[in-house]
Design a protein around this motif. Structure first.
Motif, PDB file in Angstrom:
ATOM      1  N   ALA A  95     -13.500  12.785 -13.808  1.00  0.00           N
ATOM      2  CA  ALA A  95     -14.844  12.207 -13.971  1.00  0.00           C
ATOM      3  C   ALA A  95     -15.225  11.350 -12.767  1.00  0.00           C
ATOM      4  CB  ALA A  95     -14.922  11.392 -15.257  1.00  0.00           C
TER       5      ALA A  95
ATOM      6  N   THR B  43     -22.803  13.904  -8.602  1.00  0.00           N
ATOM      7  CA  THR B  43     -23.770  13.893  -9.693  1.00  0.00           C
ATOM      8  C   THR B  43     -24.841  12.836  -9.445  1.00  0.00           C
ATOM      9  OG1 THR B  43     -22.017  14.635 -11.181  1.00  0.00           O
ATOM     10  CG2 THR B  43     -24.007  13.765 -12.198  1.00  0.00           C
TER      11      THR B  43
ATOM     12  N   GLN C  61     -31.696  14.828 -17.194  1.00  0.00           N
ATOM     13  CA  GLN C  61     -30.397  15.439 -17.491  1.00  0.00           C
ATOM     14  C   GLN C  61     -29.340  14.970 -16.486  1.00  0.00           C
ATOM     15  OE1 GLN C  61     -29.764  17.260 -20.175  1.00  0.00           O
ATOM     16  NE2 GLN C  61     -27.626  17.550 -19.665  1.00  0.00           N
ATOM     17  N   ALA C  62     -29.718  14.875 -15.218  1.00  0.00           N
ATOM     18  CA  ALA C  62     -28.784  14.409 -14.188  1.00  0.00           C
ATOM     19  C   ALA C  62     -28.383  12.960 -14.453  1.00  0.00           C
ATOM     20  CB  ALA C  62     -29.397  14.547 -12.799  1.00  0.00           C
TER      21      ALA C  62
ATOM     22  N   TRP D 254     -25.915  12.847 -17.220  1.00  0.00           N
ATOM     23  CA  TRP D 254     -24.574  13.221 -16.756  1.00  0.00           C
ATOM     24  C   TRP D 254     -23.903  12.045 -16.056  1.00  0.00           C
ATOM     25  CZ3 TRP D 254     -21.403  16.801 -18.185  1.00  0.00           C
ATOM     26  CH2 TRP D 254     -21.894  17.986 -18.725  1.00  0.00           C
TER      27      TRP D 254
ATOM     28  N   LEU E 270     -22.705   9.686 -18.677  1.00  0.00           N
ATOM     29  CA  LEU E 270     -21.540  10.241 -19.367  1.00  0.00           C
ATOM     30  C   LEU E 270     -20.279  10.103 -18.512  1.00  0.00           C
ATOM     31  CD1 LEU E 270     -20.234  11.826 -21.699  1.00  0.00           C
ATOM     32  CD2 LEU E 270     -20.853  13.917 -20.461  1.00  0.00           C
ATOM     33  N   LEU E 271     -20.367  10.448 -17.249  1.00  0.00           N
ATOM     34  CA  LEU E 271     -19.202  10.349 -16.370  1.00  0.00           C
ATOM     35  C   LEU E 271     -18.722   8.907 -16.240  1.00  0.00           C
ATOM     36  CD1 LEU E 271     -20.225  12.900 -13.607  1.00  0.00           C
ATOM     37  CD2 LEU E 271     -18.421  13.181 -15.329  1.00  0.00           C
TER      38      LEU E 271
END
Length: 159
Positions: free
Chosen positions: A23, A30, A42-43, A46, A49-50
């Motif tokens: 990650a 990312t 969406q990016a 991400w 989330l990472l």
């Protein structure tokens, strides 16, 4: 008991450290994608989330040295050079993660959440490059510890 402790130590390393290294490595590119298209929610999701994976698994990763010390103690190798070097490298990896990687991720995440324009991209590119370098060092430290754990140079218990 030693086999149990060793099994838990190895499983904890795989389950906890593996996701952090992956990650953390995925985070800088990312962020660059999110900065390139500020409207891409969406990016940004991400990136969030990472970062969360890195934070959560960093905490879970504390079990690795705990069970490592227990295993080394039961094997009677606490004074072995290979183990001492591994402990120092593990401490350096933890410092790199806690003091450099996670705070820089947090700053970049805050920046992309607050930025609505692509004007922040050049600064973000430099910051992500620095983060990628620190993350690479973190990953290299863990890879070195893993190799030391496998080959145990100078150990009478080594293969």
């Amino acid at each position: 008991m030693t086999k149990f402790l060793l099994a838990v130590h190895v499983l904890a390393a795989i389950v906890a450290i593996g996701p952090v290294t992956v990650a953390a490595s995925m985070f800088p590119p990312t962020v660059r994608r999110a900065l390139a298209d500020p409207g891409d929610r969406q990016a940004v999701a991400w990136v969030r989330l990472l970062h969360r994976i890195c934070r959560v698994y960093a905490v879970i990763g504390l079990t690795v040295p705990v069970f490592g010390f227990a295993t080394a103690s039961s094997m009677g190798v606490l004074g072995d050079t290979w183990l001492i070097v591994s402990i120092v490298l593990t401490a350096l990896a933890a410092i790199a993660l806690g003091a450099l990687v996670l705070p820089r991720q947090e700053a970049l995440l805050t920046g992309i959440e607050a930025t609505e324009t692509a004007a922040a991209e050049p600064a973000g590119r430099r910051a992500t490059a620095r983060l990628a370098m620190v993350t690479g060092i973190f990953n290299l430290l863990w890879a070195t510890v893993t190799v030391l754990m496998i080959i145990r140079p100078g150990s009478t218990t080594g293969a």
